[in-house]
Scaffold this motif. Structure first.
Motif, PDB file in Angstrom:
ATOM      1  N   UNK A 196      38.854  49.976  61.574  1.00  0.00           N
ATOM      2  CA  UNK A 196      38.329  50.385  60.269  1.00  0.00           C
ATOM      3  C   UNK A 196      39.417  51.089  59.447  1.00  0.00           C
ATOM      4  N   UNK A 197      40.211  51.932  60.103  1.00  0.00           N
ATOM      5  CA  UNK A 197      41.276  52.621  59.356  1.00  0.00           C
ATOM      6  C   UNK A 197      42.343  51.628  58.906  1.00  0.00           C
ATOM      7  N   UNK A 198      42.638  50.653  59.756  1.00  0.00           N
ATOM      8  CA  UNK A 198      43.637  49.643  59.363  1.00  0.00           C
ATOM      9  C   UNK A 198      43.153  48.849  58.143  1.00  0.00           C
ATOM     10  N   UNK A 199      41.865  48.437  58.156  1.00  0.00           N
ATOM     11  CA  UNK A 199      41.307  47.705  57.013  1.00  0.00           C
ATOM     12  C   UNK A 199      41.476  48.499  55.724  1.00  0.00           C
ATOM     13  N   UNK A 200      41.173  49.801  55.784  1.00  0.00           N
ATOM     14  CA  UNK A 200      41.133  50.622  54.568  1.00  0.00           C
ATOM     15  C   UNK A 200      42.493  51.181  54.183  1.00  0.00           C
ATOM     16  N   UNK A 201      43.488  51.042  55.040  1.00  0.00           N
ATOM     17  CA  UNK A 201      44.806  51.633  54.764  1.00  0.00           C
ATOM     18  C   UNK A 201      45.569  50.874  53.682  1.00  0.00           C
ATOM     19  N   UNK A 202      45.303  49.551  53.585  1.00  0.00           N
ATOM     20  CA  UNK A 202      46.102  48.709  52.693  1.00  0.00           C
ATOM     21  C   UNK A 202      47.389  48.255  53.352  1.00  0.00           C
ATOM     22  N   UNK A 203      47.594  48.630  54.610  1.00  0.00           N
ATOM     23  CA  UNK A 203      48.813  48.239  55.328  1.00  0.00           C
ATOM     24  C   UNK A 203      48.699  46.816  55.880  1.00  0.00           C
ATOM     25  N   UNK A 204      49.850  46.326  56.360  1.00  0.00           N
ATOM     26  CA  UNK A 204      49.950  45.004  56.965  1.00  0.00           C
ATOM     27  C   UNK A 204      48.994  44.854  58.154  1.00  0.00           C
ATOM     28  N   UNK A 205      48.005  43.957  58.028  1.00  0.00           N
ATOM     29  CA  UNK A 205      47.067  43.732  59.111  1.00  0.00           C
ATOM     30  C   UNK A 205      47.409  42.470  59.897  1.00  0.00           C
ATOM     31  N   UNK A 206      48.479  41.784  59.499  1.00  0.00           N
ATOM     32  CA  UNK A 206      48.942  40.578  60.217  1.00  0.00           C
ATOM     33  C   UNK A 206      49.737  40.969  61.441  1.00  0.00           C
ATOM     34  N   UNK A 207      50.188  42.206  61.459  1.00  0.00           N
ATOM     35  CA  UNK A 207      51.078  42.659  62.519  1.00  0.00           C
ATOM     36  C   UNK A 207      50.908  44.173  62.632  1.00  0.00           C
ATOM     37  N   UNK A 208      50.312  44.624  63.717  1.00  0.00           N
ATOM     38  CA  UNK A 208      50.089  46.065  63.882  1.00  0.00           C
ATOM     39  C   UNK A 208      50.056  46.437  65.356  1.00  0.00           C
ATOM     40  N   UNK A 209      50.307  47.716  65.628  1.00  0.00           N
ATOM     41  CA  UNK A 209      50.279  48.202  67.008  1.00  0.00           C
ATOM     42  C   UNK A 209      49.546  49.527  67.080  1.00  0.00           C
ATOM     43  N   UNK A 210      48.753  49.674  68.149  1.00  0.00           N
ATOM     44  CA  UNK A 210      48.104  50.948  68.437  1.00  0.00           C
ATOM     45  C   UNK A 210      48.849  51.601  69.587  1.00  0.00           C
ATOM     46  N   UNK A 211      49.257  52.866  69.401  1.00  0.00           N
ATOM     47  CA  UNK A 211      50.117  53.540  70.371  1.00  0.00           C
ATOM     48  C   UNK A 211      49.452  54.666  71.144  1.00  0.00           C
ATOM     49  N   UNK A 212      48.155  54.879  70.943  1.00  0.00           N
ATOM     50  CA  UNK A 212      47.488  55.981  71.638  1.00  0.00           C
ATOM     51  C   UNK A 212      48.026  57.328  71.166  1.00  0.00           C
ATOM     52  N   UNK A 213      48.258  58.252  72.113  1.00  0.00           N
ATOM     53  CA  UNK A 213      48.778  59.589  71.796  1.00  0.00           C
ATOM     54  C   UNK A 213      50.303  59.613  71.829  1.00  0.00           C
ATOM     55  N   UNK A 214      50.907  60.432  70.967  1.00  0.00           N
ATOM     56  CA  UNK A 214      52.361  60.606  71.000  1.00  0.00           C
ATOM     57  C   UNK A 214      52.695  61.805  71.903  1.00  0.00           C
ATOM     58  N   UNK A 215      53.949  61.872  72.371  1.00  0.00           N
ATOM     59  CA  UNK A 215      54.317  63.025  73.214  1.00  0.00           C
ATOM     60  C   UNK A 215      54.186  64.334  72.447  1.00  0.00           C
TER      61      UNK A 215
END
Lengths: 232, 232
Positions: free
Chosen positions: A125-144
């Motif tokens: 849902x956040x990706x849809x509403x971001x306006x960012x590239x939805x053809x190529x994306x990655x989910x990274x979980x938590x950062x250090x």
């Protein structure tokens, strides 16, 4: 063929009709065996799905970070006995960012049918509403968390985000710290989307450049479920 | 505040109640201005949502690969006039793998409210049912077609899939060719999930090692909407 159903739940306290298809209820009411992260909240969700549901005739099996991996196999007992089983997550879609994936893996290995039901995903849902590239994306979980490692991770994601939208999450009480870290380590023209309380009445989803975020700290994300996206 | 709603549709010919929350209908019935990939199919979807809908009082604006990027701004005219607008995709969730993202980007730049509605995403549903790592995953869209480039892309994704589930799609009539290419270039113990006809009665979602896939070619994916995942 016995089936393992993946059953999404609401993200926080939103009405069921806002985020779950009506047919999910029909599927749920046919199932007596549920693998759940937390029994109390699963019961609450089932009651919300149908207030007349008879909780006493249902069987619950807990699966969370305390579950011994050797016990996973025991969770498939109902399927072995030809009984449909559901996995209910704590929030959103099971097996995306919770221990459910291990059970699904085992069910796939043993050739059971696995059926995912539609529900709300803060990632999607956040990706849809971001306006960012939805053809190529990655989910990274938590950062250090350690500052040097976090700085390095953010700078790496910033570079990657030129070709691939980069999505990550944070523990709610650390959201404002994450916001400060992003502003400190990313460049003025980089674009950041912040999405909090997705599907709730207080939903907040905004994309701005780092330069513009510096003018307005989103205080509302403090202690709220929140997701961050870097992209173009 | 005028709002841009992102309106998902069914994936193929599944019942609305199976994949879309009831509240989507209420949102849709309040909107008179729709940005759509294809007017005919958008009309069909709206009729399916409510057979009494008065199509003649609705305004449609086409946005697809033929749209001049200079015209994007014109699509926000209704929002400028304080009128809620919806984006309807051809299949699944708008702005994920279609031109809608460009309009969302512009709406975010101008500070309009953007609200994503819940619906079926073959990316997310296949990931849930694959049993693969959902804490870390990437969607790569289409892979290159020339044989040498494709081999290189597949081998790279195979390596990445050890830490990050790798998801990609193919044009339906090339699915079996893609299957053959994956089997030719990936190693025996690598795990591949194939998901076709997601949310339809003919849904097929299976995870196996390359070695096991070599024993059973999934002929049913031929010319069907299909998604491929490499993971562990």
């Amino acid at each position: 063929m016995p089936t393992l159903y993946l059953i999404p739940v609401t993200l926080g306290d939103s009405p069921i009709e806002r985020v779950l298809p009506a047919e999910n209820r029909n599927v749920i009411l046919k199932i007596k065996h549920f693998i759940v992260e937390d029994i109390r909240s699963a019961r609450r969700f089932l009651k919300k799905t149908d207030r007349d549901i008879n909780i006493d005739e249902l069987h619950f099996y807990e699966l969370n970070q305390h579950t011994d991996p050797k016990m996973l196999s025991a969770l498939l007992k109902p399927l072995e006995q030809n009984l449909d089983t559901g996995i209910i997550s704590e929030a959103g879609c099971p097996a995306i960012a919770d221990p459910g994936a291990d059970v699904v893996r085992l069910a796939q290995e043993r050739g059971y049918k696995v059926v995912p039901l539609v529900g709300p995903s803060s990632i999607l849902l956040s990706l849809m509403a971001s306006g960012f590239n939805g053809q190529n994306f990655a989910f990274n979980g938590y950062l250090p968390i350690p500052p040097a490692e976090r700085a390095k991770a953010l700078k790496k994601l910033e570079v990657l985000s030129e070709n691939q939208t980069q999505i990550f999450i944070e523990t709610p009480y650390r959201n404002l710290k994450m916001f400060d870290d992003i502003l400190a380590h990313c460049q003025a023209q980089t674009r950041l989307c912040i999405a909090a309380d997705i599907t709730l009445d207080t939903e907040f989803i905004k994309t701005k450049t780092i330069k513009d975020w510096k003018k307005e700290k989103p205080l509302m994300i403090d202690k709220k479920p929140c997701i961050f996206l870097l992209g173009r």
